[in-house]
Design a protein around this motif. Structure first.
Motif, mmCIF file in Angstrom:
data_model
loop_
_atom_site.group_PDB
_atom_site.id
_atom_site.type_symbol
_atom_site.label_atom_id
_atom_site.label_comp_id
_atom_site.label_asym_id
_atom_site.label_seq_id
_atom_site.Cartn_x
_atom_site.Cartn_y
_atom_site.Cartn_z
ATOM 1 N N PHE A 133 1.170 -1.141 -0.042
ATOM 2 C CA PHE A 133 0.145 -0.064 0.006
ATOM 3 C C PHE A 133 0.965 1.251 -0.004
ATOM 4 C CE2 PHE A 133 -1.234 3.198 3.145
ATOM 5 C CZ PHE A 133 -2.153 3.770 2.397
ATOM 6 N N LEU A 134 1.909 1.422 0.776
ATOM 7 C CA LEU A 134 2.762 2.508 0.987
ATOM 8 C C LEU A 134 3.506 2.861 -0.250
ATOM 9 C CD1 LEU A 134 4.068 2.202 4.464
ATOM 10 C CD2 LEU A 134 2.324 3.726 3.827
ATOM 11 N N LYS A 135 3.960 1.875 -1.222
ATOM 12 C CA LYS A 135 4.513 1.991 -2.150
ATOM 13 C C LYS A 135 3.647 2.478 -3.470
ATOM 14 C CE LYS A 135 5.919 -2.409 -4.185
ATOM 15 N NZ LYS A 135 6.869 -3.048 -4.901
ATOM 16 N N GLY A 136 1.965 2.183 -3.410
ATOM 17 C CA GLY A 136 1.300 2.533 -4.478
ATOM 18 C C GLY A 136 0.761 1.346 -5.211
ATOM 19 N N SER A 137 1.230 0.209 -4.789
ATOM 20 C CA SER A 137 0.815 -1.093 -5.484
ATOM 21 C C SER A 137 -0.784 -1.435 -5.000
ATOM 22 C CB SER A 137 1.677 -2.243 -4.994
ATOM 23 O OG SER A 137 2.997 -1.946 -5.261
ATOM 24 N N LYS A 138 -1.197 -2.236 -6.120
ATOM 25 C CA LYS A 138 -2.573 -2.865 -5.788
ATOM 26 C C LYS A 138 -1.939 -4.394 -5.485
ATOM 27 C CE LYS A 138 -5.197 -0.013 -9.083
ATOM 28 N NZ LYS A 138 -5.628 0.113 -10.437
ATOM 29 N N PHE A 139 -2.916 -4.802 -4.573
ATOM 30 C CA PHE A 139 -2.882 -6.384 -4.390
ATOM 31 C C PHE A 139 -3.886 -7.065 -3.884
ATOM 32 C CE2 PHE A 139 -2.400 -2.908 -1.129
ATOM 33 C CZ PHE A 139 -3.243 -3.333 0.183
ATOM 34 N N TYR A 140 -3.794 -8.696 -3.908
ATOM 35 C CA TYR A 140 -4.881 -9.496 -3.585
ATOM 36 C C TYR A 140 -3.867 -10.170 -2.372
ATOM 37 C CZ TYR A 140 -8.225 -9.388 -7.291
ATOM 38 O OH TYR A 140 -9.204 -9.257 -7.947
ATOM 39 N N ASP A 147 -6.061 -17.876 15.333
ATOM 40 C CA ASP A 147 -6.920 -16.971 16.497
ATOM 41 C C ASP A 147 -6.726 -15.581 15.864
ATOM 42 O OD1 ASP A 147 -4.408 -16.407 17.172
ATOM 43 O OD2 ASP A 147 -4.595 -17.547 19.012
ATOM 44 N N ASN A 148 -7.116 -14.613 16.755
ATOM 45 C CA ASN A 148 -6.751 -13.325 16.151
ATOM 46 C C ASN A 148 -5.355 -12.727 16.247
ATOM 47 O OD1 ASN A 148 -9.362 -13.259 16.198
ATOM 48 N ND2 ASN A 148 -9.698 -11.738 18.042
ATOM 49 N N ASP A 149 -4.308 -13.565 16.815
ATOM 50 C CA ASP A 149 -2.931 -13.186 16.960
ATOM 51 C C ASP A 149 -1.973 -13.958 16.307
ATOM 52 O OD1 ASP A 149 -3.538 -10.881 18.711
ATOM 53 O OD2 ASP A 149 -3.789 -12.444 20.127
ATOM 54 N N THR A 150 -2.634 -15.398 15.749
ATOM 55 C CA THR A 150 -1.483 -16.084 15.139
ATOM 56 C C THR A 150 -1.836 -16.306 13.708
ATOM 57 O OG1 THR A 150 -1.387 -17.437 17.389
ATOM 58 C CG2 THR A 150 -0.468 -18.555 15.507
ATOM 59 N N LEU A 151 -0.856 -15.862 12.841
ATOM 60 C CA LEU A 151 -1.098 -16.070 11.308
ATOM 61 C C LEU A 151 -0.334 -17.337 10.927
ATOM 62 C CD1 LEU A 151 -1.855 -14.770 8.711
ATOM 63 C CD2 LEU A 151 0.352 -13.711 8.617
ATOM 64 N N LEU A 152 -1.178 -18.386 10.231
ATOM 65 C CA LEU A 152 -0.605 -19.403 10.086
ATOM 66 C C LEU A 152 -0.048 -19.538 8.648
ATOM 67 C CD1 LEU A 152 -3.536 -21.700 11.530
ATOM 68 C CD2 LEU A 152 -1.272 -21.274 12.502
ATOM 69 N N GLU A 153 -0.519 -18.941 8.037
ATOM 70 C CA GLU A 153 -0.223 -19.034 6.394
ATOM 71 C C GLU A 153 -0.699 -17.943 5.771
ATOM 72 O OE1 GLU A 153 -2.301 -22.051 3.467
ATOM 73 O OE2 GLU A 153 -2.323 -22.922 5.594
ATOM 74 N N TYR A 154 -0.132 -17.512 4.869
ATOM 75 C CA TYR A 154 -0.723 -16.492 3.944
ATOM 76 C C TYR A 154 -0.304 -16.598 2.144
ATOM 77 C CZ TYR A 154 3.715 -13.637 3.777
ATOM 78 O OH TYR A 154 5.141 -13.493 3.384
ATOM 79 N N LYS A 155 -0.879 -15.812 1.359
ATOM 80 C CA LYS A 155 -0.395 -15.478 -0.064
ATOM 81 C C LYS A 155 -0.814 -14.346 -0.259
ATOM 82 C CE LYS A 155 -1.378 -17.633 -4.712
ATOM 83 N NZ LYS A 155 -0.466 -16.768 -5.513
ATOM 84 N N LEU A 156 0.137 -13.654 -0.945
ATOM 85 C CA LEU A 156 -0.002 -12.066 -1.490
ATOM 86 C C LEU A 156 0.627 -11.773 -2.698
ATOM 87 C CD1 LEU A 156 -1.006 -9.291 -0.193
ATOM 88 C CD2 LEU A 156 1.591 -9.203 0.930
ATOM 89 N N ASP A 157 -0.244 -11.307 -3.602
ATOM 90 C CA ASP A 157 0.266 -10.734 -4.937
ATOM 91 C C ASP A 157 0.033 -9.500 -5.206
ATOM 92 O OD1 ASP A 157 0.874 -13.644 -5.734
ATOM 93 O OD2 ASP A 157 -1.371 -13.954 -5.576
ATOM 94 N N GLU A 158 0.938 -8.641 -5.809
ATOM 95 C CA GLU A 158 0.675 -7.566 -6.295
ATOM 96 C C GLU A 158 -0.188 -7.704 -7.862
ATOM 97 O OE1 GLU A 158 3.731 -4.489 -6.378
ATOM 98 O OE2 GLU A 158 5.027 -6.016 -5.444
ATOM 99 N N VAL A 159 -1.000 -6.902 -8.210
ATOM 100 C CA VAL A 159 -1.957 -6.871 -9.349
ATOM 101 C C VAL A 159 -1.875 -5.502 -10.205
ATOM 102 C CG1 VAL A 159 -3.175 -8.968 -8.286
ATOM 103 C CG2 VAL A 159 -3.865 -6.407 -8.015
#
Length: 163
Positions: A133-140, A147-159
């Motif tokens: 966001f800060l660099k001006g990109s779009k993303f999915y 739970d609310n604090d523990t991230l297990l996995e993620y996938k992030l793509d600039e589009v």
């Protein structure tokens, strides 16, 4: 794009990030999901309103700012293992608004320099997509939390654009 977070009818939500050249307005969540965390301003899309209308309404309710325009910069899907909650969050930004940030029952606004974003006091996923966001990109993004604090996995793509 396949999304593990879109199963089971997700709640459609919004986030608005107000940005000036070298600073971003965040709000400290005072109650509900995300209480005690810094975040953008937003919430659920209500029946009969568009996603953009919801974003404008939530920004006004939570910060007393009236957006003159919004630009969609991201779509984030969330799944929580300990909770059947699924969220489909549309992320917007604006630098054109009327009013001055004012504390509400739900959020306490504060400006942060872009080089001092309080990632350690935000949702665990923010440190991954917020720099885009800060660099001006779009993303999915797709984020799976235990739970609310523990991230297990993620996938992030600039589009280039949203489909």
């Amino acid at each position: 794009m396949t999304s593990f977070a879109l199963r089971n009818n997700p709640v459609v939500m919004t986030i608005v990030l107000v940005r000036e050249s070298n600073r971003v307005l965040l709000g400290l969540k005072k109650r509900g999901l995300g209480e005690g965390k810094w975040n953008g301003f937003g919430g659920k899309v209500q029946k009969g309103e568009t996603i953009e209308e919801a974003a404008v309404r939530e920004l006004k309710e939570e910060s007393d700012l009236q957006a003159n325009w919004l630009k969609k910069v991201g779509i984030l899907d969330f799944e929580f293992v300990k909770n059947p909650l699924r969220l489909n969050v549309h992320v917007f930004t604006t630098s054109s608004y009327e009013g001055k940030p004012k504390e509400s029952e739900e959020m306490k606004p504060q400006w942060y320099p872009v080089n001092s974003i309080p990632y350690d006091k935000m949702w665990a996923d923010d440190k991954y997509w917020f720099p885009l966001f800060l660099k001006g990109s779009k993303f999915y993004g797709n984020f799976k939390f235990f739970d609310n604090d523990t991230l297990l996995e993620y996938k992030l793509d600039e589009v280039e654009k949203f489909e």
